[in-house]
Design a protein around this motif. Structure first.
Motif, PDB file in Angstrom:
ATOM      1  N   MET A  91      28.736  47.853 -30.496  1.00 53.01           N
ATOM      2  CA  MET A  91      27.297  47.581 -30.843  1.00 53.01           C
ATOM      3  C   MET A  91      26.877  46.231 -29.899  1.00 53.01           C
ATOM      4  O   MET A  91      27.574  45.435 -29.700  1.00 53.01           O
ATOM      5  N   SER A  92      25.738  46.642 -29.328  1.00 51.25           N
ATOM      6  CA  SER A  92      25.140  45.481 -28.262  1.00 51.25           C
ATOM      7  C   SER A  92      24.435  44.192 -28.989  1.00 51.25           C
ATOM      8  O   SER A  92      24.122  44.402 -30.379  1.00 51.25           O
ATOM      9  N   ASP A  93      24.404  43.292 -28.432  1.00 53.23           N
ATOM     10  CA  ASP A  93      23.663  42.056 -29.287  1.00 53.23           C
ATOM     11  C   ASP A  93      22.204  42.440 -29.725  1.00 53.23           C
ATOM     12  O   ASP A  93      21.868  41.984 -30.681  1.00 53.23           O
ATOM     13  N   SER A  94      21.309  43.045 -28.869  1.00 51.91           N
ATOM     14  CA  SER A  94      20.099  43.475 -29.358  1.00 51.91           C
ATOM     15  C   SER A  94      19.855  44.432 -30.649  1.00 51.91           C
ATOM     16  O   SER A  94      19.004  44.171 -31.315  1.00 51.91           O
ATOM     17  N   ILE A  95      20.717  45.293 -30.746  1.00 54.73           N
ATOM     18  CA  ILE A  95      21.026  45.973 -31.804  1.00 54.73           C
ATOM     19  C   ILE A  95      21.403  45.166 -33.198  1.00 54.73           C
ATOM     20  O   ILE A  95      20.682  45.321 -34.222  1.00 54.73           O
ATOM     21  N   SER A  96      22.339  44.433 -32.909  1.00 50.53           N
ATOM     22  CA  SER A  96      22.511  43.259 -33.891  1.00 50.53           C
ATOM     23  C   SER A  96      21.444  42.435 -34.339  1.00 50.53           C
ATOM     24  O   SER A  96      21.201  42.248 -35.591  1.00 50.53           O
ATOM     25  N   THR A  97      20.591  42.149 -33.507  1.00 49.95           N
ATOM     26  CA  THR A  97      19.511  41.368 -33.684  1.00 49.95           C
ATOM     27  C   THR A  97      18.469  41.875 -34.495  1.00 49.95           C
ATOM     28  O   THR A  97      17.926  41.548 -35.628  1.00 49.95           O
ATOM     29  N   LEU A  98      18.240  43.306 -34.055  1.00 44.85           N
ATOM     30  CA  LEU A  98      17.483  44.106 -34.823  1.00 44.85           C
ATOM     31  C   LEU A  98      17.708  44.307 -36.401  1.00 44.85           C
ATOM     32  O   LEU A  98      17.094  44.114 -37.079  1.00 44.85           O
ATOM     33  N   LYS A  99      18.927  44.460 -36.539  1.00 46.28           N
ATOM     34  CA  LYS A  99      19.381  44.438 -37.867  1.00 46.28           C
ATOM     35  C   LYS A  99      18.960  43.236 -38.809  1.00 46.28           C
ATOM     36  O   LYS A  99      18.658  43.255 -39.757  1.00 46.28           O
ATOM     37  N   SER A 100      19.255  42.222 -38.186  1.00 47.52           N
ATOM     38  CA  SER A 100      18.967  41.047 -38.831  1.00 47.52           C
ATOM     39  C   SER A 100      17.455  40.795 -39.017  1.00 47.52           C
ATOM     40  O   SER A 100      17.005  39.920 -39.894  1.00 47.52           O
ATOM     41  N   LYS A 101      16.397  41.608 -38.169  1.00 49.21           N
ATOM     42  CA  LYS A 101      15.180  41.357 -38.491  1.00 49.21           C
ATOM     43  C   LYS A 101      14.555  41.938 -39.524  1.00 49.21           C
ATOM     44  O   LYS A 101      13.603  41.955 -39.957  1.00 49.21           O
ATOM     45  N   GLY A 102      15.466  42.733 -40.271  1.00 48.76           N
ATOM     46  CA  GLY A 102      15.053  43.565 -41.391  1.00 48.76           C
ATOM     47  C   GLY A 102      14.281  45.058 -40.747  1.00 48.76           C
ATOM     48  O   GLY A 102      13.306  45.409 -41.750  1.00 48.76           O
ATOM     49  N   LEU A 103      14.510  45.538 -40.002  1.00 47.99           N
ATOM     50  CA  LEU A 103      14.134  46.995 -39.310  1.00 47.99           C
ATOM     51  C   LEU A 103      14.617  47.942 -40.605  1.00 47.99           C
ATOM     52  O   LEU A 103      15.645  47.851 -41.122  1.00 47.99           O
TER      53      LEU A 103
END
Length: 72
Positions: free
Chosen positions: A1-13
């Protein structure tokens, strides 16, 4: 999993959006996640600029109390 996808998860998408992004091939999912993150950053910048512009309408002596009431 890429860093950007992990970051999106933490943003509450929403879960449905994350499921869609994760179902894409890795390179496409990463590009879409990067685009969504860029859009979120742009939105945050625009909202902050709009709030500052709105506070400029408030007379000087009242700005600090109004800002505290509105934004904590």
């Amino acid at each position: 999993m890429s860093d950007s996808i992990s970051t999106l998860k933490s943003k509450g998408l929403p879960a449905e959006a994350m499921a869609f992004i994760e179902s894409l091939p890795a390179d496409q999912g990463s590009r879409l996640a990067d685009a969504v993150l860029a859009a979120l950053a742009t939105k945050d910048t625009r909202v902050e600029k709009a709030m500052n512009n709105a506070l400029n309408v408030v007379p000087g002596p009242f700005r600090r109390p109004v800002k505290k009431m509105l934004f904590g």
